[in-house]
Design an enzyme around this catalytic site. Structure first.
Site, PDB file in Angstrom:
ATOM      1  N   ASP A   1       0.826  -1.201   0.000  1.00  0.00           N
ATOM      2  CA  ASP A   1       0.000   0.000   0.000  1.00  0.00           C
ATOM      3  C   ASP A   1       0.865   1.258   0.000  1.00  0.00           C
ATOM      4  O   ASP A   1       1.922   1.299   0.629  1.00  0.00           O
ATOM      5  CB  ASP A   1      -0.888  -0.018   1.255  1.00  0.00           C
ATOM      6  CG  ASP A   1      -1.792   1.186   1.347  1.00  0.00           C
ATOM      7  OD1 ASP A   1      -2.696   1.311   0.512  1.00  0.00           O
ATOM      8  OD2 ASP A   1      -1.587   2.012   2.260  1.00  0.00           O
TER       9      ASP A   1
ATOM     10  N   GLU B   1       1.038  -0.590  -5.170  1.00  0.00           N
ATOM     11  CA  GLU B   1      -0.037   0.388  -5.344  1.00  0.00           C
ATOM     12  C   GLU B   1       0.619   1.747  -5.449  1.00  0.00           C
ATOM     13  O   GLU B   1       1.191   2.252  -4.479  1.00  0.00           O
ATOM     14  CB  GLU B   1      -1.007   0.370  -4.158  1.00  0.00           C
ATOM     15  CG  GLU B   1      -2.190   1.298  -4.366  1.00  0.00           C
ATOM     16  CD  GLU B   1      -2.518   2.179  -3.153  1.00  0.00           C
ATOM     17  OE1 GLU B   1      -3.619   2.737  -3.121  1.00  0.00           O
ATOM     18  OE2 GLU B   1      -1.664   2.320  -2.263  1.00  0.00           O
TER      19      GLU B   1
END
Length: 559
Positions: free
Chosen positions: A228, A282
């Site tokens: 993330d 990401e």
């Protein structure tokens, strides 16, 4: 046909014949928000056992891989992206035994699990941060701490070390990325919520601890991780003031650290054998920066970063814009690299809500049939839309409920609370359309979003979609100016995708005018639910070679 008709033809050929057949290069990744998927124990919150109970359904979609948002211990300030213990399952989702059961059941079905991993920051209640506040080694410098620039007598507050921004600040003012800690007498950095404290990834002891934690989950049977917020891993080391947000992040040290992690993973894969475990990035940054995450043959970084180009689409698009969001990116990929197309996730509105419902099929078809890995957000297979969430129902505390409408509970059937829970109060409400838009009803009907998705999943198993060359065509100078054509071809097989991007009118299309030397038999394999044509129809027989396409419709032919 008039020779004077001009056709613009964007042709990008990516030969896939030399790619190996590793699972991650052709898989479909089904992204699940656990608290909204299925409740197994009646507390109103989706959990791990709920996911396990639906694995047969997921497998029936043709899905090989599931991906979960964080399930680690958390106070849930940002749906679990504020972790307090990386080694524990949060009790809202169940126990470690429940996790082990999920992994075991996935293995029985030859399916795989991707976990969301947050190593840009931890929650402020994490033991490491509490010890860092007290300057207890080795945790003293696990986080980014800075001294105050002075004291503001007018406000009665310490002055932040620089003008940096926090993405989750309600005012988005310079300096909001810093929070004063009275006990330590310093500011700490938080690029998201104050409860999400940025790690100092320059610290070698911290990096070692993070590697141990990653290996713990690999040993538990995880097939990979989605990292993330990767562009935020490292900050501008000069700590100069930022004019724009990206002045402070997206630093070269990020790629160096990810390369370091990749080498550790490659070593793990060698030692343990079996499937290749993978890393996914990401990174919501420009395509020119995203492609750097692939690394090079002698300097591997991520197995792939997600492409979020489809997530940026809003309103309406035309063939030219569609090519900008697809071909330009594909053309920039390193040799033999694959991308992964995510068209929606837990941070953005669903396709049919930020565009129009007809785009749900169009973009799903594109993401499933473009070269590479396909991403699917739970409920996308039935065309789920955003719903309304009252203020007293908000769970997105970090963004004032803004993202909750895209995280509503999965619509399983037309019973109370869409079959998600038998509790009278679900974690988030169902969309009001669940009475007609649900899994059960679409399983018993023809020409549904669900049947389309299953058709596409079957097609993805073929060599044509795994290895086929990719070409696109469109014509802005005829009555089919809104028509876009995409082909995938391998040996003597071909898939042809024809999309009418016109919003207001039907468009006439003649395939032979765009594609030369067409195969003799072309069959409609599947289509958007509004196409008006029957699956199995033969072009030139049931469907004339020159035919009309409804607005915002899409046809998928096999030849």
């Amino acid at each position: 046909m008039k020779a004077s008709i001009l056709f613009l033809c964007y042709i990008f050929s990516l030969c896939r014949a030399d790619l190996d057949t590793e699972w991650w290069k052709h898989t479909i990744i089904y992204a699940i928000v656990p608290f909204s998927f299925k409740d197994s124990d009646g507390d109103g919150i989706g959990d791990l056992k709920g996911i396990t109970s639906k694995l047969d359904y997921i497998e029936g979609l043709g899905i090989e891989t599931i991906q979960l948002t964080p399930i680690y211990e958390t106070p849930f300030k940002d749906i679990g992206y504020d972790i307090t213990d990386y080694y524990k399952i949060d009790k809202m989702y169940g126990t470690m035994d429940d996790f082990d059961e999920l992994v075991s059941e996935l293995k029985k079905r030859d399916m795989k699990l991707i976990m969301d991993m947050v190593i840009n920051h931890s929650g402020d209640q994490h033991e490491w941060f509490q010890k860092s506040i007290d300057r207890i080694d080795p945790y003293t410098d696990f986080y980014v701490w800075k001294d105050s620039k002075g004291f503001n007598n007018e406000t009665g507050q310490e002055i932040p070390p620089n003008k940096w921004f926090s993405l989750f600040s309600p005012t988005y003012e310079a300096g909001t990325a810093w929070e004063w800690n009275e006990k330590r007498k310093q500011f700490y950095l938080h690029q998201f919520l104050p409860e999400q404290v940025d790690f100092n990834l320059n610290n070698p002891v911290l990096k070692s601890e993070l590697k141990k934690m990653i290996e713990f989950w690999l040993d538990k049977g995880v097939a990979g991780f989605r990292f993330d917020a990767t562009p935020y891993f490292f900050e501008n080391k000069d700590f100069r003031d930022a004019v724009y947000y990206y002045d402070q992040v997206n630093q070269p040290e990020t790629l160096e650290f990810l390369h370091e992690l990749r080498l550790s993973l490659d070593e793990y894969n060698k030692e343990h054998g079996g499937i290749e475990r993978i890393f996914i990035a990401e990174a919501h940054i420009l395509d020119s920066e995203v492609v750097k995450y692939f690394g090079k043959k002698d300097y591997p970084i991520m197995h792939f970063p997600y492409s979020f180009n489809f997530e940026y689409l809003e309103g309406h698009i035309n063939p030219f814009l569609f090519e900008m969001y697809t071909n330009y990116y594909i053309e920039s990929l390193p040799k033999n690299a694959v991308t992964a197309w995510m068209s929606q996730d837990h941070d953005v509105n669903r396709i049919g809500s930020r565009m129009t419902p007809e785009y749900s099929d169009i973009i799903t078809i594109a993401s499933m049939l473009l070269p590479g890995t396909a991403g699917c957000y739970y409920g996308q297979e039935i065309g789920m839309l955003n719903g309304l969430v009252r203020q007293d129902q908000f769970k997105d505390f970090s963004d004032h409920g803004a993202r909750d409408p895209a995280r509503l509970i999965m619509q399983w059937d037309d019973s109370m609370n869409a079959g998600f829970t038998n509790n009278s109060v679900p974690f988030l409400p169902p969309n009001s359309d669940y009475f007609e838009r649900n899994v059960e009803s679409q399983q018993h009907q023809e020409n549904t979003h669900l049947s389309l998705f299953k058709d596409l999943s079957v097609m993805r198993k073929t060599n044509t979609l795994k290895f086929g060359n990719y070409k696109t065509y469109y014509s802005p100078y005829s009555d089919s100016e809104f028509i876009h054509v995409m082909t995938r071809s391998h040996e003597d097989r071909m898939v042809i995708v024809v999309t009418n991007f016109s919003v207001f009118s039907s468009s006439r299309f003649n395939m032979s005018r765009i594609i030369q030397n067409l195969p003799k038999r072309i069959v409609l394999a599947t289509s958007s639910i509004n196409s008006g044509y029957a699956k199995g129809s033969v072009l030139g027989n049931e469907i004339p070679m020159e035919f009309m396409m409804r607005p915002l419709s899409c046809l998928v032919f096999e030849a």
